[in-house]
Design a protein around this motif. Sequence first.
Motif, PDB file in Angstrom:
ATOM      1  N   LYS A  22      22.503  61.803 -17.897  1.00  0.00           N
ATOM      2  CA  LYS A  22      21.752  62.668 -18.576  1.00  0.00           C
ATOM      3  C   LYS A  22      20.260  62.399 -18.145  1.00  0.00           C
ATOM      4  O   LYS A  22      19.353  63.579 -18.808  1.00  0.00           O
ATOM      5  CB  LYS A  22      21.616  62.105 -20.126  1.00  0.00           C
ATOM      6  N   GLN A  23      19.585  61.375 -17.613  1.00  0.00           N
ATOM      7  CA  GLN A  23      18.527  61.564 -17.473  1.00  0.00           C
ATOM      8  C   GLN A  23      18.004  62.463 -16.225  1.00  0.00           C
ATOM      9  O   GLN A  23      16.902  63.002 -16.225  1.00  0.00           O
ATOM     10  CB  GLN A  23      17.857  59.655 -16.761  1.00  0.00           C
ATOM     11  N   ARG A  65      23.934  57.895 -19.113  1.00  0.00           N
ATOM     12  CA  ARG A  65      23.253  58.027 -18.987  1.00  0.00           C
ATOM     13  C   ARG A  65      22.339  58.168 -18.163  1.00  0.00           C
ATOM     14  O   ARG A  65      21.646  59.125 -18.291  1.00  0.00           O
ATOM     15  CB  ARG A  65      22.374  56.633 -19.273  1.00  0.00           C
ATOM     16  N   ILE A  66      22.978  58.187 -16.805  1.00  0.00           N
ATOM     17  CA  ILE A  66      21.974  58.498 -15.854  1.00  0.00           C
ATOM     18  C   ILE A  66      21.962  60.449 -15.663  1.00  0.00           C
ATOM     19  O   ILE A  66      21.175  60.609 -15.599  1.00  0.00           O
ATOM     20  CB  ILE A  66      22.306  57.730 -14.614  1.00  0.00           C
ATOM     21  N   GLY A 113      17.669  65.768 -17.744  1.00  0.00           N
ATOM     22  CA  GLY A 113      16.826  65.745 -18.709  1.00  0.00           C
ATOM     23  C   GLY A 113      15.219  66.156 -17.499  1.00  0.00           C
ATOM     24  O   GLY A 113      14.262  67.349 -17.637  1.00  0.00           O
ATOM     25  N   LEU A 149      13.638  57.665 -11.336  1.00  0.00           N
ATOM     26  CA  LEU A 149      15.079  57.386 -11.649  1.00  0.00           C
ATOM     27  C   LEU A 149      15.241  55.252 -11.417  1.00  0.00           C
ATOM     28  O   LEU A 149      16.526  55.445 -11.837  1.00  0.00           O
ATOM     29  CB  LEU A 149      16.327  57.871 -11.993  1.00  0.00           C
TER      30      LEU A 149
END
Length: 150
Positions: free
Chosen positions: A8-9, A5-6, A12, A32
């Motif tokens: 991907k963040q 998830r991190i 992004g 983040l």
Amino acid sequence: MQLDRIDKQILGLIQTNFPVVSRPYRLIAEKLGLEEAEVINRIHKLRQAGIIRRLGGLFDSRKVGYVGTLCAMKVPSQDIERVGGVIAEYPGITHNYLRDHEYNMWFTLLAESEQKIESILNDILSRTGITQVLNLPSQKVFKVRVKFDL
């Protein structure tokens, strides 16, 4: 490499809104809730894994006075590496790739003028021994913006 998830963040954030500040990774980390070192480490791993190929700015070459063209050459299979290496030496080459076609090596070239493009193409032909290059300047530019929704 499996993206969490991190990762991907981070991807992004950096693909369309990379902060133009003295410490961009610290700003990304703050957004983040991470440490700056972790963001730097993760980006390094993403680059090593080939997920991030390039990290840098994009400029509209026409607005800064450059012209560009798409080029194609017929390169014998035994000469692909050698010719590709010669082409890669020119700083105005932005892409260089193979296609399954009679004209099998394609590349894009940016230069200060049409005359400079012709000069570079003639130099490439001279250095490689290839006898012909197709010079295909764009007639109309269609810029496609891609953002991967991770």
